[in-house]
Design a protein around this motif. Sequence first.
Motif, PDB file in Angstrom:
ATOM      1  N   VAL A  42       0.867  -1.185   0.000  1.00  0.00           N
ATOM      2  CA  VAL A  42       0.000   0.000   0.000  1.00  0.00           C
ATOM      3  C   VAL A  42       0.905   1.237   0.000  1.00  0.00           C
ATOM      4  O   VAL A  42       1.665   1.460   0.943  1.00  0.00           O
ATOM      5  CB  VAL A  42      -0.941   0.003   1.216  1.00  0.00           C
ATOM      6  N   LYS A  44       0.178   4.516  -0.195  1.00  0.00           N
ATOM      7  CA  LYS A  44      -0.490   5.812   0.025  1.00  0.00           C
ATOM      8  C   LYS A  44       0.340   6.817   0.812  1.00  0.00           C
ATOM      9  O   LYS A  44       0.057   8.002   0.772  1.00  0.00           O
ATOM     10  CB  LYS A  44      -1.843   5.598   0.701  1.00  0.00           C
ATOM     11  N   TYR A  45       1.357   6.356   1.549  1.00  0.00           N
ATOM     12  CA  TYR A  45       2.149   7.292   2.356  1.00  0.00           C
ATOM     13  C   TYR A  45       3.333   7.884   1.601  1.00  0.00           C
ATOM     14  O   TYR A  45       4.044   8.721   2.136  1.00  0.00           O
ATOM     15  CB  TYR A  45       2.699   6.583   3.602  1.00  0.00           C
ATOM     16  N   SER A  65      -5.556   3.583  -1.680  1.00  0.00           N
ATOM     17  CA  SER A  65      -6.911   3.573  -1.137  1.00  0.00           C
ATOM     18  C   SER A  65      -7.768   4.674  -1.750  1.00  0.00           C
ATOM     19  O   SER A  65      -8.993   4.608  -1.678  1.00  0.00           O
ATOM     20  CB  SER A  65      -6.885   3.697   0.385  1.00  0.00           C
ATOM     21  N   LEU A 171     -10.916  -5.279   7.216  1.00  0.00           N
ATOM     22  CA  LEU A 171      -9.991  -4.678   8.173  1.00  0.00           C
ATOM     23  C   LEU A 171     -10.433  -5.141   9.557  1.00  0.00           C
ATOM     24  O   LEU A 171     -11.633  -5.163   9.843  1.00  0.00           O
ATOM     25  CB  LEU A 171     -10.069  -3.147   8.144  1.00  0.00           C
ATOM     26  N   MET A 212      -2.761  -6.028   7.936  1.00  0.00           N
ATOM     27  CA  MET A 212      -2.012  -4.828   7.573  1.00  0.00           C
ATOM     28  C   MET A 212      -0.719  -4.840   8.399  1.00  0.00           C
ATOM     29  O   MET A 212      -0.359  -5.867   8.971  1.00  0.00           O
ATOM     30  CB  MET A 212      -2.851  -3.582   7.827  1.00  0.00           C
ATOM     31  N   SER A 213      -0.021  -3.703   8.470  1.00  0.00           N
ATOM     32  CA  SER A 213       1.292  -3.708   9.135  1.00  0.00           C
ATOM     33  C   SER A 213       1.247  -4.274  10.550  1.00  0.00           C
ATOM     34  O   SER A 213       2.139  -5.000  10.958  1.00  0.00           O
ATOM     35  CB  SER A 213       1.864  -2.286   9.191  1.00  0.00           C
ATOM     36  N   ARG A 228      -2.138  -6.561   3.040  1.00  0.00           N
ATOM     37  CA  ARG A 228      -1.993  -5.219   2.484  1.00  0.00           C
ATOM     38  C   ARG A 228      -1.132  -4.392   3.438  1.00  0.00           C
ATOM     39  O   ARG A 228      -1.586  -4.018   4.517  1.00  0.00           O
ATOM     40  CB  ARG A 228      -3.361  -4.559   2.311  1.00  0.00           C
ATOM     41  N   GLY A 230       1.444  -1.156   4.331  1.00  0.00           N
ATOM     42  CA  GLY A 230       1.965   0.167   4.000  1.00  0.00           C
ATOM     43  C   GLY A 230       3.049   0.587   4.966  1.00  0.00           C
ATOM     44  O   GLY A 230       4.244   0.517   4.668  1.00  0.00           O
TER      45      GLY A 230
HETATM   46  C1  LIG Z   1      -3.694   2.045   4.496  1.00  0.00           C
HETATM   47  C2  LIG Z   1      -4.347   0.761   4.271  1.00  0.00           C
HETATM   48  C3  LIG Z   1      -3.642  -0.433   4.475  1.00  0.00           C
HETATM   49  C4  LIG Z   1      -2.209  -0.478   4.989  1.00  0.00           C
HETATM   50  O1  LIG Z   1      -2.179  -0.151   6.329  1.00  0.00           O
HETATM   51  P1  LIG Z   1      -0.803  -0.105   7.152  1.00  0.00           P
HETATM   52  O2  LIG Z   1      -1.234  -0.196   8.558  1.00  0.00           O
HETATM   53  O3  LIG Z   1      -0.161   1.189   6.808  1.00  0.00           O
HETATM   54  O4  LIG Z   1       0.009  -1.272   6.733  1.00  0.00           O
HETATM   55  C5  LIG Z   1      -4.300  -1.629   4.226  1.00  0.00           C
HETATM   56  N1  LIG Z   1      -5.581  -1.653   3.786  1.00  0.00           N
HETATM   57  C6  LIG Z   1      -6.283  -0.525   3.567  1.00  0.00           C
HETATM   58  C7  LIG Z   1      -7.685  -0.627   3.089  1.00  0.00           C
HETATM   59  C8  LIG Z   1      -5.699   0.715   3.804  1.00  0.00           C
HETATM   60  O5  LIG Z   1      -6.411   1.834   3.614  1.00  0.00           O
END
Ligand SMILES: *Cc1c(COP(=O)(O)O)cnc(C)c1O
Length: 239
Positions: A42, A44-45, A65, A171, A212-213, A228, A230
């Motif tokens: 991901v 986005k950052y 996203s 999530l 996620m992370s 996913r 980031g």
């Molecule tokens: C930002 C995001 C992620 C990644 O999240 P991190 O905690 O930064 O790894 C995963 N899924 C979705 C839908 C996101 O918006």
Amino acid sequence: MANSLVEKAHRIRQNLAEIQGRMAEAARRSGRLAEQVRLVAVTKYVGPVEIRLLVEAGCILLAESRPQALWTKAAALADLPVRWHLVGHLQRNKIPRTLPLVEMIQSVDSLRLIEALDQQARRLGNPIPVLLEVNISGEPAKTGLPPEELEPILVQLPRFPYVQVQGLMTLAGLEGGLERAHRDFADLRRLRDRLRPVCPEGVRLDELSMGMSGDFEAAIEEGATMVRIGTALFEGIVP
Ligand SMILES: *Cc1c(COP(=O)(O)O)cnc(C)c1O
């Protein structure tokens, strides 16, 4: 903080290797092979400069996203062999610009969106692979479909042959830490297992995009096929 390009490249390689190692370990614990779990980065950052470093390090499956950010970054990286997933909310008026750029939309959260995607994918002549986003934790602020709304959508999929539902995305709830994450991810897997028998022919729901992370190992242990990530990829790069 890594400042020069060389330092950033080094840091990203380190982060990627560490995450891949942890993913492989978690896959092993869940009785699967590392290759059975895909890393979706991901981005986005960060901007195109950092994304290029990530691609050079070998990570070519990318996600954003926000559709507009995806458009901008896809254009800036058009010379690279990358594949894009959208993981955030898609408004129907943004479908025409988004669809030609993405390999998958992981965040499909309504029948109206499926209908509109089917129309546009039909125009382009290419079916679009998607995941249905589920609000598994039931937290009101969370996006995604309530679990009970999935079956009515699944049974209508034969009307939309240009939308290929390949699985579910979620999530974990924000409260409750890793224990909560394990529970939410296991709930998504069980929901998938319950829904399989009501799926129309050809719909298998093989993909589970979760983790996620902060919780990707828990997700893999509970059966994730895609995580996913980031923040952890860009640690030391992004303040
Ligand atoms: C930002 C995001 C992620 C990644 O999240 P991190 O905690 O930064 O790894 C995963 N899924 C979705 C839908 C996101 O918006």
